[in-house]
Design a protein around this motif. Structure first.
Motif, short mmCIF file in Angstrom:
data_model
loop_
_atom_site.label_atom_id
_atom_site.label_comp_id
_atom_site.label_asym_id
_atom_site.label_seq_id
_atom_site.Cartn_x
_atom_site.Cartn_y
_atom_site.Cartn_z
N ILE A 128 0.82 -1.21 0.00
CA ILE A 128 0.00 0.00 0.00
C ILE A 128 0.86 1.26 0.00
O ILE A 128 0.40 2.33 -0.45
CB ILE A 128 -0.96 -0.02 1.22
N LEU A 129 2.10 1.17 0.45
CA LEU A 129 3.00 2.33 0.39
C LEU A 129 3.14 2.84 -1.04
O LEU A 129 3.25 4.06 -1.26
CB LEU A 129 4.40 1.97 0.91
N ASP A 130 3.16 1.93 -2.00
CA ASP A 130 3.33 2.32 -3.40
C ASP A 130 2.18 3.21 -3.84
O ASP A 130 2.38 4.26 -4.47
CB ASP A 130 3.41 1.07 -4.28
N LEU A 131 0.97 2.82 -3.51
CA LEU A 131 -0.20 3.63 -3.87
C LEU A 131 -0.19 4.95 -3.12
O LEU A 131 -0.47 6.01 -3.70
CB LEU A 131 -1.48 2.84 -3.54
N LEU A 132 0.14 4.93 -1.86
CA LEU A 132 0.11 6.14 -1.04
C LEU A 132 1.13 7.17 -1.52
O LEU A 132 0.80 8.35 -1.71
CB LEU A 132 0.36 5.78 0.42
#
Length: 205
Positions: free
Chosen positions: A185-189
């Motif tokens: 989810i870090l990638d999306l954030l």
């Protein structure tokens, strides 16, 4: 609808896609810890493709419940993880906005892996404005009626078997590597910021 999951380390985007449509997150804290899964591993996108971040843990090699697994401070994994995250996302549109929210996790020491993972999860939900209750099940059976059981995505092989098409979004190295789905989810954030919530809404899981 409740979403059932293991406590995952910087969990993959598909979990949050489901959670967007859910009312609460039910955490299975009693199932055995399994190595080489997203319980202690996260995937990020780098210039050369995906990179796996693995947290070293202390357990007896048997059926240690997830709630009892301690983080090992052997080696320099916190420094390595944060350096990898900075290297991967420092050019992303929202890294500077959110970096301080995560940097301190890689400076402090946490005793239990589950606590560490859930603290990260709470920050992620706050930044995405994804307000969902958390229920932790440490003993007894988990009621799966009227719930979506996502515990299988803790296994990397299960992630590869997902047939749904996620909504693509901007990624720093997409021109080099193409769009890479199902990352942390870090990638999306870091790439989409508050609009990450729109991606979760529009993804067809």
């Amino acid at each position: 609808m409740k979403i059932i999951s293991h406590p995952l380390y910087l969990a993959p985007v598909p979990l949050y896609t489901k959670l967007y449509r859910g009312t609460a997150l039910v955490i299975d804290a009693k199932s055995p810890f399994i190595k080489q899964t997203f319980r202690s591993r996260a995937l990020i996108a780098t210039e050369n493709g995906t990179q796996s971040l693995n947290i070293p843990v202390i357990h007896d090699g048997g059926r240690t419940a997830m709630r009892d697994v301690r983080i090992s401070e052997h080696g320099n994994w916190r420094h390595q993880h944060w350096n990898a995250i900075v290297s991967a996302y420092r050019k992303s549109p929202f890294f500077d906005y959110y970096a301080d929210d995560f940097a301190h996790f890689y400076e402090e020491r946490d005793g239990f892996l589950m606590d560490f993972n859930l603290r990260l999860h709470n920050v992620i939900c706050e930044l995405l404005a994804l307000d969902r209750e958390i229920e932790i099940i440490a003993e007894g059976d988990i009621d799966t009626a009227d719930a979506c059981d996502m515990r299988h995505i803790a296994e990397p092989k299960a992630m590869k078997a997902l047939t749904e098409q996620p909504k693509q979004y901007y990624q720093v190295f997409a021109r080099r590597n193409g769009f890479i789905p199902d990352l942390s989810i870090l990638d999306l954030l870091f790439n989409m910021g508050p609009e990450g919530l729109i991606i979760l809404r529009d993804s067809g899981l």
